[in-house]
Write a protein that holds these residues in place. Sequence first.
Motif, PDB file in Angstrom:
ATOM      1  N   GLU A  75     -19.696  75.020 -25.363  1.00  0.00           N
ATOM      2  CA  GLU A  75     -20.262  76.611 -24.895  1.00  0.00           C
ATOM      3  C   GLU A  75     -19.024  77.070 -24.501  1.00  0.00           C
ATOM      4  O   GLU A  75     -18.873  78.581 -24.918  1.00  0.00           O
ATOM      5  CB  GLU A  75     -21.001  76.695 -23.294  1.00  0.00           C
ATOM      6  CG  GLU A  75     -22.186  77.379 -23.444  1.00  0.00           C
ATOM      7  CD  GLU A  75     -23.146  77.706 -21.807  1.00  0.00           C
ATOM      8  OE1 GLU A  75     -23.038  76.930 -21.206  1.00  0.00           O
ATOM      9  OE2 GLU A  75     -23.001  78.692 -21.457  1.00  0.00           O
ATOM     10  N   ASP A  76     -18.113  76.389 -24.138  1.00  0.00           N
ATOM     11  CA  ASP A  76     -16.829  77.338 -23.960  1.00  0.00           C
ATOM     12  C   ASP A  76     -15.609  76.463 -25.197  1.00  0.00           C
ATOM     13  O   ASP A  76     -15.255  76.118 -25.596  1.00  0.00           O
ATOM     14  CB  ASP A  76     -15.645  76.744 -22.521  1.00  0.00           C
ATOM     15  CG  ASP A  76     -14.422  77.258 -23.029  1.00  0.00           C
ATOM     16  OD1 ASP A  76     -14.045  78.183 -23.488  1.00  0.00           O
ATOM     17  OD2 ASP A  76     -13.577  77.074 -21.678  1.00  0.00           O
ATOM     18  N   LEU A  77     -15.914  77.745 -26.261  1.00  0.00           N
ATOM     19  CA  LEU A  77     -14.923  77.075 -28.180  1.00  0.00           C
ATOM     20  C   LEU A  77     -13.928  77.707 -27.613  1.00  0.00           C
ATOM     21  O   LEU A  77     -13.374  76.944 -28.752  1.00  0.00           O
ATOM     22  CB  LEU A  77     -15.514  78.931 -28.343  1.00  0.00           C
ATOM     23  CG  LEU A  77     -17.122  78.980 -28.553  1.00  0.00           C
ATOM     24  CD1 LEU A  77     -17.360  80.051 -29.818  1.00  0.00           C
ATOM     25  CD2 LEU A  77     -17.302  78.273 -28.967  1.00  0.00           C
ATOM     26  N   VAL A  78     -13.192  77.665 -26.401  1.00  0.00           N
ATOM     27  CA  VAL A  78     -12.097  77.789 -26.042  1.00  0.00           C
ATOM     28  C   VAL A  78     -11.457  76.000 -25.515  1.00  0.00           C
ATOM     29  O   VAL A  78     -10.488  75.306 -26.985  1.00  0.00           O
ATOM     30  CB  VAL A  78     -11.578  78.523 -24.878  1.00  0.00           C
ATOM     31  CG1 VAL A  78      -9.554  78.085 -24.851  1.00  0.00           C
ATOM     32  CG2 VAL A  78     -11.192  79.585 -25.523  1.00  0.00           C
ATOM     33  N   PHE A  79     -12.436  75.714 -25.401  1.00  0.00           N
ATOM     34  CA  PHE A  79     -12.168  73.922 -25.051  1.00  0.00           C
ATOM     35  C   PHE A  79     -12.382  73.414 -26.161  1.00  0.00           C
ATOM     36  O   PHE A  79     -11.705  72.261 -26.252  1.00  0.00           O
ATOM     37  CB  PHE A  79     -13.316  73.684 -23.501  1.00  0.00           C
ATOM     38  CG  PHE A  79     -13.861  72.394 -24.076  1.00  0.00           C
ATOM     39  CD1 PHE A  79     -12.766  71.481 -23.155  1.00  0.00           C
ATOM     40  CD2 PHE A  79     -14.901  71.648 -24.413  1.00  0.00           C
ATOM     41  CE1 PHE A  79     -13.260  69.896 -23.403  1.00  0.00           C
ATOM     42  CE2 PHE A  79     -14.838  70.690 -24.747  1.00  0.00           C
ATOM     43  CZ  PHE A  79     -13.862  69.388 -23.711  1.00  0.00           C
ATOM     44  N   ALA A  80     -13.553  73.803 -27.254  1.00  0.00           N
ATOM     45  CA  ALA A  80     -13.671  73.195 -28.315  1.00  0.00           C
ATOM     46  C   ALA A  80     -12.701  72.996 -29.385  1.00  0.00           C
ATOM     47  O   ALA A  80     -12.123  72.033 -29.733  1.00  0.00           O
ATOM     48  CB  ALA A  80     -15.188  74.070 -28.888  1.00  0.00           C
ATOM     49  N   GLU A  81     -11.728  73.543 -29.478  1.00  0.00           N
ATOM     50  CA  GLU A  81     -10.885  74.248 -30.481  1.00  0.00           C
ATOM     51  C   GLU A  81      -9.030  73.213 -28.942  1.00  0.00           C
ATOM     52  O   GLU A  81      -8.531  72.491 -29.867  1.00  0.00           O
ATOM     53  CB  GLU A  81     -10.114  75.494 -30.416  1.00  0.00           C
ATOM     54  CG  GLU A  81      -8.732  75.360 -30.945  1.00  0.00           C
ATOM     55  CD  GLU A  81      -8.059  77.521 -31.258  1.00  0.00           C
ATOM     56  OE1 GLU A  81      -8.580  78.594 -30.656  1.00  0.00           O
ATOM     57  OE2 GLU A  81      -7.120  77.421 -31.748  1.00  0.00           O
ATOM     58  N   GLN A  82      -9.948  73.255 -28.335  1.00  0.00           N
ATOM     59  CA  GLN A  82      -8.249  72.621 -27.627  1.00  0.00           C
ATOM     60  C   GLN A  82      -8.883  71.006 -27.905  1.00  0.00           C
ATOM     61  O   GLN A  82      -7.534  70.187 -28.220  1.00  0.00           O
ATOM     62  CB  GLN A  82      -8.473  72.744 -26.119  1.00  0.00           C
ATOM     63  CG  GLN A  82      -7.186  73.674 -25.620  1.00  0.00           C
ATOM     64  CD  GLN A  82      -7.730  74.923 -24.013  1.00  0.00           C
ATOM     65  OE1 GLN A  82      -8.623  73.912 -23.293  1.00  0.00           O
ATOM     66  NE2 GLN A  82      -7.030  75.444 -23.642  1.00  0.00           N
ATOM     67  N   VAL A  83     -10.231  70.443 -27.476  1.00  0.00           N
ATOM     68  CA  VAL A  83     -10.107  68.727 -27.779  1.00  0.00           C
ATOM     69  C   VAL A  83      -9.592  68.647 -29.400  1.00  0.00           C
ATOM     70  O   VAL A  83      -9.071  67.334 -29.310  1.00  0.00           O
ATOM     71  CB  VAL A  83     -11.680  69.043 -27.955  1.00  0.00           C
ATOM     72  CG1 VAL A  83     -12.242  67.803 -28.700  1.00  0.00           C
ATOM     73  CG2 VAL A  83     -11.972  69.130 -26.877  1.00  0.00           C
ATOM     74  N   VAL A  84      -9.353  69.225 -30.617  1.00  0.00           N
ATOM     75  CA  VAL A  84      -9.237  68.936 -31.326  1.00  0.00           C
ATOM     76  C   VAL A  84      -7.801  68.693 -31.188  1.00  0.00           C
ATOM     77  O   VAL A  84      -6.765  68.000 -31.811  1.00  0.00           O
ATOM     78  CB  VAL A  84      -9.368  69.948 -32.728  1.00  0.00           C
ATOM     79  CG1 VAL A  84      -8.445  69.790 -34.006  1.00  0.00           C
ATOM     80  CG2 VAL A  84     -11.083  70.105 -33.179  1.00  0.00           C
ATOM     81  N   THR A  85      -6.792  70.353 -30.814  1.00  0.00           N
ATOM     82  CA  THR A  85      -5.107  69.555 -31.044  1.00  0.00           C
ATOM     83  C   THR A  85      -4.890  68.402 -29.995  1.00  0.00           C
ATOM     84  O   THR A  85      -3.623  68.340 -29.989  1.00  0.00           O
ATOM     85  CB  THR A  85      -5.170  71.434 -30.314  1.00  0.00           C
ATOM     86  OG1 THR A  85      -5.639  71.831 -29.262  1.00  0.00           O
ATOM     87  CG2 THR A  85      -4.800  72.094 -31.502  1.00  0.00           C
ATOM     88  N   ILE A 129     -17.840  74.935 -35.852  1.00  0.00           N
ATOM     89  CA  ILE A 129     -17.467  75.670 -36.780  1.00  0.00           C
ATOM     90  C   ILE A 129     -15.507  75.975 -36.107  1.00  0.00           C
ATOM     91  O   ILE A 129     -14.988  75.534 -36.980  1.00  0.00           O
ATOM     92  CB  ILE A 129     -17.597  76.370 -36.606  1.00  0.00           C
ATOM     93  CG1 ILE A 129     -18.511  77.430 -37.174  1.00  0.00           C
ATOM     94  CG2 ILE A 129     -17.105  77.841 -38.008  1.00  0.00           C
ATOM     95  CD1 ILE A 129     -20.171  75.910 -38.765  1.00  0.00           C
ATOM     96  N   THR A 130     -15.701  75.594 -35.006  1.00  0.00           N
ATOM     97  CA  THR A 130     -14.464  76.062 -34.402  1.00  0.00           C
ATOM     98  C   THR A 130     -13.379  74.827 -34.386  1.00  0.00           C
ATOM     99  O   THR A 130     -12.288  74.794 -35.135  1.00  0.00           O
ATOM    100  CB  THR A 130     -14.735  76.487 -32.481  1.00  0.00           C
ATOM    101  OG1 THR A 130     -15.915  77.785 -33.242  1.00  0.00           O
ATOM    102  CG2 THR A 130     -13.407  76.749 -31.706  1.00  0.00           C
ATOM    103  N   MET A 131     -14.028  73.585 -34.479  1.00  0.00           N
ATOM    104  CA  MET A 131     -13.641  72.277 -34.380  1.00  0.00           C
ATOM    105  C   MET A 131     -13.530  72.014 -35.759  1.00  0.00           C
ATOM    106  O   MET A 131     -12.264  71.945 -36.314  1.00  0.00           O
ATOM    107  CB  MET A 131     -14.417  71.921 -34.225  1.00  0.00           C
ATOM    108  CG  MET A 131     -14.699  71.587 -32.035  1.00  0.00           C
ATOM    109  SD  MET A 131     -15.774  70.444 -31.412  1.00  0.00           S
ATOM    110  CE  MET A 131     -14.398  68.471 -31.408  1.00  0.00           C
TER     111      MET A 131
END
Length: 272
Positions: A75-85, A129-131
Amino acid sequence: MFLVAILGFLEMLQGKRVIVTGASTGIGEQIAYHLARMGAHLVVTARTEAKLKKVISECLKLGAASAHFIPGTMEDLVFAEQVVTKAGKLMGGLDMLILNHIAPVNLRFFNGDVASIRKVMDINFFSYITMTSAALPMLKVTNGSIVVVSSIAGKLITPLIADYSAAKFALDGFYSSLQKELQLMNVNISITLCILGFINTDSAVKSLSGIVENITPSPKEECAVEIIKGGALRQKVIAYPSSIYISMWNPIRTIQEYFILLTYNIDNITRN
Ligand code: NDP
């Protein structure tokens, strides 16, 4: 030749660096176990840390080259991005991104609650999409793959799951379009859209119980193999069980899409 390709896909994943979302249970958990047996490096994610810890320890027993977990909510799109990095740093790059998580499904009539639809769209669509956006630079380096787990409810109309269905149709639209864009730009990243029927995960069996009858669910273990195989063989779309393929078969759409593409002046787009 095709048979060789199918049997060979097991080795194709050895040493590959893979993120699996929604891997604490259900199909995602089975995907993680199969990849572990194949000797892949894994980063798994979901919300429940205790379950992820168990999945990781099982993956290491099964032969994963390495296994890490990153807990949090999509639900937290910042988290979604951080998972990938974070996953890219942990594994030293990325070969395959398997997007599989979903918000819990409640079968019900639409009651006007727009906020809950927005929440489902964040989890089931925007986090994907974010990931993807965060992963594209790494996947360009490795000529990698994106695997998107979707549903027959993203191809055919079914009642009582308007939010879920909206997100799955959106995934089809976005990733089918992105597939064509990558092709036009000669970017060698494959996108596999997985169209699934009823699978025997605890959550699906529970949510359909007493509402949808006379359908036997297919096994999640076999479903997970088909998803990995589709990604490894860089197939554009897979259907599981195969009996649902017929409901997606739309030759008119394919022909129309081909002719629409012919009307595009791609040189002008790339120049602008
Ligand atoms: P499950 O409900 O078993 O698993 C869902 C996963 O998503 C869990 O790991 C859950 O873990 C995680 N998750 C739930 N909410 C969030 C959140 N907010 N943030 C991050 N992770 C979350 O689903 P299935 O295995 O049944 O389904 C997997 C995929 O297959 C889905 O994309 C689904 O649409 C598709 N599919 C399944 C069908 C079926 O019949 N099973 C039919 C058609 C398609 P946690 O709760 O720990 O966060």
